[in-house]
Design a protein around this motif. Sequence first.
Motif, PDB file in Angstrom:
ATOM      1  N   LEU A  15     -35.121  -1.215   4.755  1.00  0.00           N
ATOM      2  CA  LEU A  15     -34.032  -2.110   4.382  1.00  0.00           C
ATOM      3  C   LEU A  15     -32.736  -1.711   5.086  1.00  0.00           C
ATOM      4  N   THR A  16     -32.471  -0.419   5.163  1.00  0.00           N
ATOM      5  CA  THR A  16     -31.271   0.066   5.840  1.00  0.00           C
ATOM      6  C   THR A  16     -31.288  -0.325   7.319  1.00  0.00           C
ATOM      7  N   ILE A  17     -32.421  -0.153   7.971  1.00  0.00           N
ATOM      8  CA  ILE A  17     -32.538  -0.505   9.392  1.00  0.00           C
ATOM      9  C   ILE A  17     -32.355  -2.006   9.578  1.00  0.00           C
ATOM     10  N   ILE A  18     -32.968  -2.804   8.708  1.00  0.00           N
ATOM     11  CA  ILE A  18     -32.826  -4.260   8.816  1.00  0.00           C
ATOM     12  C   ILE A  18     -31.369  -4.667   8.632  1.00  0.00           C
ATOM     13  N   LEU A  19     -30.689  -4.085   7.659  1.00  0.00           N
ATOM     14  CA  LEU A  19     -29.284  -4.413   7.427  1.00  0.00           C
ATOM     15  C   LEU A  19     -28.405  -3.999   8.605  1.00  0.00           C
ATOM     16  N   LEU A  20     -28.664  -2.838   9.184  1.00  0.00           N
ATOM     17  CA  LEU A  20     -27.892  -2.408  10.356  1.00  0.00           C
ATOM     18  C   LEU A  20     -28.110  -3.357  11.538  1.00  0.00           C
ATOM     19  N   LEU A  21     -29.345  -3.781  11.738  1.00  0.00           N
ATOM     20  CA  LEU A  21     -29.624  -4.747  12.814  1.00  0.00           C
ATOM     21  C   LEU A  21     -28.925  -6.075  12.548  1.00  0.00           C
ATOM     22  N   LEU A  22     -28.886  -6.503  11.298  1.00  0.00           N
ATOM     23  CA  LEU A  22     -28.198  -7.735  10.944  1.00  0.00           C
ATOM     24  C   LEU A  22     -26.700  -7.622  11.215  1.00  0.00           C
ATOM     25  N   VAL A  23     -26.102  -6.493  10.876  1.00  0.00           N
ATOM     26  CA  VAL A  23     -24.681  -6.280  11.149  1.00  0.00           C
ATOM     27  C   VAL A  23     -24.415  -6.310  12.649  1.00  0.00           C
ATOM     28  N   ALA A  25     -26.158  -7.860  14.890  1.00  0.00           N
ATOM     29  CA  ALA A  25     -26.312  -9.244  15.338  1.00  0.00           C
ATOM     30  C   ALA A  25     -25.068 -10.059  15.015  1.00  0.00           C
ATOM     31  N   ILE A  26     -24.503  -9.854  13.823  1.00  0.00           N
ATOM     32  CA  ILE A  26     -23.299 -10.587  13.432  1.00  0.00           C
ATOM     33  C   ILE A  26     -22.130 -10.247  14.343  1.00  0.00           C
ATOM     34  N   ILE A  28     -22.450  -8.918  17.627  1.00  0.00           N
ATOM     35  CA  ILE A  28     -22.751  -9.156  19.043  1.00  0.00           C
ATOM     36  C   ILE A  28     -22.918 -10.638  19.379  1.00  0.00           C
ATOM     37  N   VAL A  29     -23.593 -11.409  18.535  1.00  0.00           N
ATOM     38  CA  VAL A  29     -23.894 -12.811  18.846  1.00  0.00           C
ATOM     39  C   VAL A  29     -22.630 -13.627  19.138  1.00  0.00           C
ATOM     40  N   PRO A  30     -21.580 -13.569  18.314  1.00  0.00           N
ATOM     41  CA  PRO A  30     -20.380 -14.348  18.657  1.00  0.00           C
ATOM     42  C   PRO A  30     -19.751 -13.919  19.990  1.00  0.00           C
ATOM     43  N   GLN A  31     -19.841 -12.627  20.308  1.00  0.00           N
ATOM     44  CA  GLN A  31     -19.276 -12.154  21.570  1.00  0.00           C
ATOM     45  C   GLN A  31     -20.053 -12.711  22.766  1.00  0.00           C
ATOM     46  N   VAL A  32     -21.355 -12.880  22.613  1.00  0.00           N
ATOM     47  CA  VAL A  32     -22.190 -13.409  23.689  1.00  0.00           C
ATOM     48  C   VAL A  32     -22.017 -14.918  23.805  1.00  0.00           C
ATOM     49  N   ILE A  33     -22.020 -15.611  22.671  1.00  0.00           N
ATOM     50  CA  ILE A  33     -21.920 -17.072  22.682  1.00  0.00           C
ATOM     51  C   ILE A  33     -20.569 -17.525  23.219  1.00  0.00           C
ATOM     52  N   LYS A  34     -19.508 -16.891  22.781  1.00  0.00           N
ATOM     53  CA  LYS A  34     -18.142 -17.246  23.213  1.00  0.00           C
ATOM     54  C   LYS A  34     -17.548 -16.106  24.023  1.00  0.00           C
TER      55      LYS A  34
END
Length: 109
Positions: A15-23, A25-26, A28-34
């Motif tokens: 769960l900790t690893i999944i949450l860290l990956l989600l953070v 993604a939150i 990095i994704v906006p930085q890549v998209i815009k």
Amino acid sequence: MDTQAKTKKGSSAKLTIILLLLVLAIVIVPQVIKSGAEFGGADGEAEAAITEINPDYEPWFSSFFEPASGEIESLLFASQAALGAGIVGYYIGATRTKKKMKENQKEEK
């Protein structure tokens, strides 16, 4: 350690690893998209909207402290955020520790 404790610890780590990956993604994704966009604060947007609606608007008051530069302002903001996160993290950790200590006392009886 019994198997139930190992399973609980393993699922907690997943769960900790999944949450860290989600953070990540939150963040990095906006930085890549815009990638060329400028990420400004809400204060600047509000000021622009107010000026557009009423160009003669005068603020009720002004800041009593103006940082020397934008970098110092960012440093102060980041320091305030880090202090707040530290306080919240301490509270969560202390609460979890108290709960675990109570559970351990109940198991020993």
